[in-house]
Motif scaffolding. Sequence first.
Motif, PDB file in Angstrom:
ATOM      1  N   ASP A  86    -207.670 -17.880  11.351  1.00  0.00           N
ATOM      2  CA  ASP A  86    -207.224 -17.150  12.531  1.00  0.00           C
ATOM      3  C   ASP A  86    -205.965 -16.375  12.153  1.00  0.00           C
ATOM      4  O   ASP A  86    -204.939 -16.957  11.785  1.00  0.00           O
ATOM      5  CB  ASP A  86    -206.940 -18.135  13.664  1.00  0.00           C
ATOM      6  N   SER A  88    -203.833 -14.843  13.867  1.00  0.00           N
ATOM      7  CA  SER A  88    -202.652 -15.032  14.726  1.00  0.00           C
ATOM      8  C   SER A  88    -201.803 -16.222  14.286  1.00  0.00           C
ATOM      9  O   SER A  88    -200.607 -16.296  14.598  1.00  0.00           O
ATOM     10  CB  SER A  88    -203.089 -15.209  16.190  1.00  0.00           C
ATOM     11  N   ASP A  89    -202.440 -17.160  13.571  1.00  0.00           N
ATOM     12  CA  ASP A  89    -201.706 -18.353  13.118  1.00  0.00           C
ATOM     13  C   ASP A  89    -201.122 -18.180  11.706  1.00  0.00           C
ATOM     14  O   ASP A  89    -200.436 -19.067  11.194  1.00  0.00           O
ATOM     15  CB  ASP A  89    -202.635 -19.572  13.114  1.00  0.00           C
ATOM     16  N   GLU A  91    -198.798 -16.599   8.630  1.00  0.00           N
ATOM     17  CA  GLU A  91    -197.441 -16.092   8.459  1.00  0.00           C
ATOM     18  C   GLU A  91    -197.449 -14.679   7.893  1.00  0.00           C
ATOM     19  O   GLU A  91    -198.489 -14.177   7.464  1.00  0.00           O
ATOM     20  CB  GLU A  91    -196.659 -17.008   7.526  1.00  0.00           C
TER      21      GLU A  91
END
Length: 439
Positions: A86, A88-89, A91
């Motif tokens: 994902d 969005s998770d 870094e």
Amino acid sequence: MKRKINRKLVLIATLAIFLTMLLITAVYYDLFRRQVFEDLRAYTMMFKEGWQPSQIQEISGELEEYNMRVTLIGEDGEVKFDSEADSSDMENHSERPEVAEALEQGEGQAVRRSETLSENTFYYAVLLEDGDVLRIAKDAGSIYSIFFKALPSLGLVLAMLIVLCMVIAHYLTARIIAPIERLAENLDENGERTDYEELTPFISMIKKQHDDIIKNARMRQEFTANVTHELKTPLTSISGYAELIETGMASETDVVRFAHGIHSSANRLLILINDIIRLSELDGTEEEISFERLNLYQLAGNCVEMLAMNAEKHGVTIRLTGMECYITGNRQMIEELLFNLCDNAIRYNNEGGSVQVEVYPKQGQTVLMVKDTGIGIPKEHQERIFERFYRVDKSRSKSTGGTGLGLAIVKHIIAQHNAGMELDSELGKGTSIQVIFKE
């Protein structure tokens, strides 16, 4: 020796094979690494040519079949899409080496080891026209995993090669040792031919040492036989005289004569034993000999003075000529040398003869010459007179009281002083011996 050479050959071969396998593995992995990067670059460039943001899902689906991971990274380093996680998770990727290199140079690559240390992940990134970075990654075995996967096969090959090396090493060892074994079995044969040119000096030295050992063994055997004979003669004489006196078969006049015979034989026995002991001491000298500065002329004068009475008894005149000369030597040995040379010159002289002792310098060296007008030495005997118990005229030697060891002692002393010697003798005219002391 054969086992040692065999073991070392096998050890060297085994080590060489093992290191070669390690080197081949490293070379193979380097080629493998380059191939992975070339494949990743080919895929990346192929998709870059017709790149459309809407195609990202389609691209990732195609590459998943080849166990490849696709990531789309924005110009700011934020992950826009990842085929396995994902986004969005995740870094920021701006610090990743391959991403930073792509943003700066248009293309970038990197390899990172996984936490398990069994696999590496290869990354290849390319800068797109819109400023985003397309990155394709693939997991591949590390050099360790590749090596351990191949270890059973490598181990089998290694074992087969080691067995082969043992057979070859055994054969080569036998070939290498064969000339030396032949030499050991035929050391008494003449000739120094060998399969290895480099061994010729070694063989020459061994043969020389072997010949010297045989020669010394023969000399010891002869010496033992001579000692036994020389000791037996006076002891037999003493025993015979003593037995006659003990049984009462000798008259009073005979007792005096027999006692004189016993006394003479005992003296001869003592002189002989002293010479044997001295010769043994010179043979076994291992300690450093004490040398000092000596006035050879003065020592020669002392010797001439000491032997003057003995010379008179033999009807011989002895005199010293020359000048003061100094040498570096051992006092006791030089006195022995002088005594033995002068004593021999007196013993083997003719009545009315003379002995001349001369000390003089010559071309930076010091020469001691003892010259007599005695019986002389035949040419065929001159090379052997310095051997132990060697006598030219055995009957005369014994009648004069000689032991046959005096000149052997002289030879030892000359060798200990690193001096030279010259002999000049003519039968019936006399003998001249020169000892040359080097500075």
